[in-house]
Scaffold this active site. Sequence first.
Site, PDB file in Angstrom:
ATOM      1  N   GLU A  19       0.859  -1.192   0.000  1.00  0.00           N
ATOM      2  CA  GLU A  19       0.000   0.000   0.000  1.00  0.00           C
ATOM      3  C   GLU A  19       0.890   1.235   0.000  1.00  0.00           C
ATOM      4  O   GLU A  19       1.878   1.281   0.713  1.00  0.00           O
ATOM      5  CB  GLU A  19      -0.814  -0.070   1.294  1.00  0.00           C
ATOM      6  CG  GLU A  19      -1.796   1.023   1.489  1.00  0.00           C
ATOM      7  CD  GLU A  19      -2.702   0.718   2.689  1.00  0.00           C
ATOM      8  OE1 GLU A  19      -3.337  -0.342   2.705  1.00  0.00           O
ATOM      9  OE2 GLU A  19      -2.744   1.554   3.597  1.00  0.00           O
ATOM     10  N   TYR A  58      -3.062  26.380   7.752  1.00  0.00           N
ATOM     11  CA  TYR A  58      -3.066  27.802   8.121  1.00  0.00           C
ATOM     12  C   TYR A  58      -2.088  28.554   7.232  1.00  0.00           C
ATOM     13  O   TYR A  58      -0.929  28.185   7.123  1.00  0.00           O
ATOM     14  CB  TYR A  58      -2.717  27.950   9.607  1.00  0.00           C
ATOM     15  CG  TYR A  58      -3.780  27.317  10.478  1.00  0.00           C
ATOM     16  CD1 TYR A  58      -4.870  28.062  10.908  1.00  0.00           C
ATOM     17  CD2 TYR A  58      -3.716  25.970  10.827  1.00  0.00           C
ATOM     18  CE1 TYR A  58      -5.879  27.472  11.666  1.00  0.00           C
ATOM     19  CE2 TYR A  58      -4.716  25.374  11.579  1.00  0.00           C
ATOM     20  CZ  TYR A  58      -5.797  26.132  11.999  1.00  0.00           C
ATOM     21  OH  TYR A  58      -6.797  25.557  12.729  1.00  0.00           O
ATOM     22  N   GLY A 125     -13.037   5.978   7.030  1.00  0.00           N
ATOM     23  CA  GLY A 125     -12.109   7.083   7.286  1.00  0.00           C
ATOM     24  C   GLY A 125     -12.150   7.452   8.756  1.00  0.00           C
ATOM     25  O   GLY A 125     -13.082   7.076   9.476  1.00  0.00           O
ATOM     26  N   ASP A 126     -11.128   8.151   9.176  1.00  0.00           N
ATOM     27  CA  ASP A 126     -11.026   8.546  10.585  1.00  0.00           C
ATOM     28  C   ASP A 126     -11.634   9.922  10.806  1.00  0.00           C
ATOM     29  O   ASP A 126     -12.039  10.589   9.855  1.00  0.00           O
ATOM     30  CB  ASP A 126      -9.546   8.561  11.004  1.00  0.00           C
ATOM     31  CG  ASP A 126      -9.028   7.148  11.193  1.00  0.00           C
ATOM     32  OD1 ASP A 126      -9.758   6.334  11.785  1.00  0.00           O
ATOM     33  OD2 ASP A 126      -7.906   6.858  10.734  1.00  0.00           O
ATOM     34  N   HIS A 183     -11.685  -2.541  16.249  1.00  0.00           N
ATOM     35  CA  HIS A 183     -11.571  -1.118  15.922  1.00  0.00           C
ATOM     36  C   HIS A 183     -11.637  -0.321  17.216  1.00  0.00           C
ATOM     37  O   HIS A 183     -12.357  -0.691  18.147  1.00  0.00           O
ATOM     38  CB  HIS A 183     -12.705  -0.718  14.972  1.00  0.00           C
ATOM     39  CG  HIS A 183     -12.638   0.716  14.551  1.00  0.00           C
ATOM     40  ND1 HIS A 183     -13.446   1.684  15.090  1.00  0.00           N
ATOM     41  CD2 HIS A 183     -11.834   1.350  13.664  1.00  0.00           C
ATOM     42  CE1 HIS A 183     -13.157   2.859  14.533  1.00  0.00           C
ATOM     43  NE2 HIS A 183     -12.181   2.675  13.661  1.00  0.00           N
ATOM     44  N   LYS A 199     -20.667  -5.722   6.554  1.00  0.00           N
ATOM     45  CA  LYS A 199     -19.991  -5.228   5.345  1.00  0.00           C
ATOM     46  C   LYS A 199     -19.915  -6.340   4.291  1.00  0.00           C
ATOM     47  O   LYS A 199     -20.116  -6.097   3.101  1.00  0.00           O
ATOM     48  CB  LYS A 199     -18.575  -4.709   5.681  1.00  0.00           C
ATOM     49  CG  LYS A 199     -18.588  -3.464   6.559  1.00  0.00           C
ATOM     50  CD  LYS A 199     -17.232  -2.771   6.613  1.00  0.00           C
ATOM     51  CE  LYS A 199     -16.320  -3.266   7.702  1.00  0.00           C
ATOM     52  NZ  LYS A 199     -15.147  -2.398   7.934  1.00  0.00           N
TER      53      LYS A 199
HETATM   54  P1  FAD Z   1     -16.494   1.009   9.680  1.00  0.00           P
HETATM   55  O1  FAD Z   1     -16.503  -0.369   9.177  1.00  0.00           O
HETATM   56  O2  FAD Z   1     -17.595   1.918   9.276  1.00  0.00           O
HETATM   57  O3  FAD Z   1     -16.410   0.939  11.272  1.00  0.00           O
HETATM   58  C1  FAD Z   1     -16.116   2.088  12.041  1.00  0.00           C
HETATM   59  C2  FAD Z   1     -16.589   1.870  13.463  1.00  0.00           C
HETATM   60  O4  FAD Z   1     -18.033   1.918  13.507  1.00  0.00           O
HETATM   61  C3  FAD Z   1     -16.222   0.521  14.061  1.00  0.00           C
HETATM   62  O5  FAD Z   1     -15.985   0.696  15.433  1.00  0.00           O
HETATM   63  C4  FAD Z   1     -17.469  -0.346  13.846  1.00  0.00           C
HETATM   64  O6  FAD Z   1     -17.559  -1.371  14.795  1.00  0.00           O
HETATM   65  C5  FAD Z   1     -18.568   0.700  13.999  1.00  0.00           C
HETATM   66  N1  FAD Z   1     -19.776   0.440  13.220  1.00  0.00           N
HETATM   67  C6  FAD Z   1     -19.856  -0.008  11.953  1.00  0.00           C
HETATM   68  N2  FAD Z   1     -21.147  -0.038  11.540  1.00  0.00           N
HETATM   69  C7  FAD Z   1     -21.883   0.433  12.568  1.00  0.00           C
HETATM   70  C8  FAD Z   1     -23.285   0.662  12.770  1.00  0.00           C
HETATM   71  N3  FAD Z   1     -24.172   0.400  11.811  1.00  0.00           N
HETATM   72  N4  FAD Z   1     -23.693   1.161  13.961  1.00  0.00           N
HETATM   73  C9  FAD Z   1     -22.798   1.444  14.960  1.00  0.00           C
HETATM   74  N5  FAD Z   1     -21.458   1.233  14.826  1.00  0.00           N
HETATM   75  C10 FAD Z   1     -21.028   0.738  13.649  1.00  0.00           C
HETATM   76  N6  FAD Z   1      -8.133   5.638   6.502  1.00  0.00           N
HETATM   77  C11 FAD Z   1      -8.018   6.644   5.626  1.00  0.00           C
HETATM   78  O7  FAD Z   1      -8.335   7.793   5.951  1.00  0.00           O
HETATM   79  N7  FAD Z   1      -7.538   6.420   4.359  1.00  0.00           N
HETATM   80  C12 FAD Z   1      -7.185   5.190   3.933  1.00  0.00           C
HETATM   81  O8  FAD Z   1      -6.777   5.039   2.778  1.00  0.00           O
HETATM   82  C13 FAD Z   1      -7.288   4.100   4.846  1.00  0.00           C
HETATM   83  N8  FAD Z   1      -6.940   2.853   4.485  1.00  0.00           N
HETATM   84  C14 FAD Z   1      -7.100   1.818   5.370  1.00  0.00           C
HETATM   85  C15 FAD Z   1      -6.776   0.503   4.973  1.00  0.00           C
HETATM   86  C16 FAD Z   1      -6.924  -0.556   5.871  1.00  0.00           C
HETATM   87  C17 FAD Z   1      -6.577  -1.956   5.422  1.00  0.00           C
HETATM   88  C18 FAD Z   1      -7.371  -0.310   7.187  1.00  0.00           C
HETATM   89  C19 FAD Z   1      -7.502  -1.440   8.164  1.00  0.00           C
HETATM   90  C20 FAD Z   1      -7.698   0.971   7.580  1.00  0.00           C
HETATM   91  C21 FAD Z   1      -7.580   2.051   6.690  1.00  0.00           C
HETATM   92  N9  FAD Z   1      -7.902   3.354   7.053  1.00  0.00           N
HETATM   93  C22 FAD Z   1      -7.786   4.375   6.150  1.00  0.00           C
HETATM   94  C23 FAD Z   1      -8.370   3.650   8.410  1.00  0.00           C
HETATM   95  C24 FAD Z   1      -9.896   3.577   8.550  1.00  0.00           C
HETATM   96  O9  FAD Z   1     -10.499   4.590   7.774  1.00  0.00           O
HETATM   97  C25 FAD Z   1     -10.218   3.760  10.027  1.00  0.00           C
HETATM   98  O10 FAD Z   1      -9.786   2.649  10.758  1.00  0.00           O
HETATM   99  C26 FAD Z   1     -11.654   4.131  10.355  1.00  0.00           C
HETATM  100  O11 FAD Z   1     -11.677   4.603  11.696  1.00  0.00           O
HETATM  101  C27 FAD Z   1     -12.652   2.982  10.278  1.00  0.00           C
HETATM  102  O12 FAD Z   1     -12.874   2.615   8.997  1.00  0.00           O
HETATM  103  P2  FAD Z   1     -13.768   1.323   8.631  1.00  0.00           P
HETATM  104  O13 FAD Z   1     -13.911   1.299   7.192  1.00  0.00           O
HETATM  105  O14 FAD Z   1     -13.250   0.133   9.331  1.00  0.00           O
HETATM  106  O15 FAD Z   1     -15.153   1.778   9.325  1.00  0.00           O
END
Ligand code: FAD
Length: 317
Positions: A19, A58, A125-126, A183, A199
């Site tokens: 990556e 900024y 995303g974060d 997470h 998912k």
């Molecule tokens: P989700 O699957 O949406 O989960 C997020 C949180 O919400 C989890 O705690 C989950 O348990 C909870 N949740 C999910 N669905 C629900 C629901 N319906 N109700 C209540 N809670 C729920 N970040 C970037 O900014 N750019 C990148 O390119 C990037 N690449 C990544 C690649 C990998 C392989 C990984 C592991 C992470 C990457 N990240 C990236 C970080 C990622 O965006 C963060 O970890 C983010 O906080 C969570 O993303 P997710 O897709 O897992 O979220």
Amino acid sequence: MKVTEHIKNAKGKTLFSFEIIPPLKGRSIQELYDNIDPLMEFNPPFIDVTTSREEYVYIERDGLLDKKLTRMRPGTVGICASIQHKYKVDTVPHLLCGGFTKEETEYVLVDCQYLGIENVMALRGDAMKGEQYFSPTKGGHCYASDLVKQIYALNCGSYLHDRVEMVNKANFCIGVAGYPEKHLEAPSLTTDLKRLKEKVDAGADYVVTQMFFDNQRYFEFVEAAREMGINVPIIPGIKPIAVKRHLQLLPQVFKIDLPQDLIDAVDDCSNNAAVRQVGIEWAIQQSKELKEAGVPVLHYYSMGKSDNVEAIAKGVF
Ligand code: FAD
């Protein structure tokens, strides 16, 4: 070709992938190529390109600071297309919920289709820099599962303007993130796994894990996922420790544990070159064990400079 097809065609052989992050705005793509070039001898069937959220910068003007919202590392899809063109390998652009409306996401997906990009990684995303919690963008998705649903709908020919196009339907292979140590926001690993199952049920074709440093965490995660009925490939994500600061940073940011042996080895290092070597050796041991266990792909987080990933790949593939 789709990531899942690459895995199928490998017939049990572990593949190598990695990556990269787009360069900062104003920097040359050549830097990226210089880091990709040495890794091509290990035949990655696909390369992931991350997406960064917009952030506040900024700018000083007449002694005052102007606050401006901007994306400092744009170009994910463009980079994917140029890599596919230059190296003839598949690419996986990361798509985020944060910072994008559903319409904008659809435009990105249409671009991907035109460019022959067949894989996408669907992520939430974060939180934005300086904010504690993720807040969804107006008109965007709240969770990665919603983004998966949008991509899956497009694969069925369904666009946001309620038009269904049965000819030239999209056919994206969809990756999602999984967390062997849960997470950071999830109340428990079981709850997080249920979210992962959502998912997959929504249309995700494979999972790439967050980094982990103790393989046992990965093995247990895969076992628990299988018990829950998650049957898609689960690709381990490996990050080599590169600087001493990672000992504090990685647990703080990702809420992951580091094994004591690794911490001790890094602590004993007198400079970051030695730390980098410890990181390489740890990742080689991890990778060899995972390969032995028959993982489909070893996916490395290269984060810019690729010399350590090259050294690991030399030791493993
Ligand atoms: P989700 O699957 O949406 O989960 C997020 C949180 O919400 C989890 O705690 C989950 O348990 C909870 N949740 C999910 N669905 C629900 C629901 N319906 N109700 C209540 N809670 C729920 N970040 C970037 O900014 N750019 C990148 O390119 C990037 N690449 C990544 C690649 C990998 C392989 C990984 C592991 C992470 C990457 N990240 C990236 C970080 C990622 O965006 C963060 O970890 C983010 O906080 C969570 O993303 P997710 O897709 O897992 O979220």
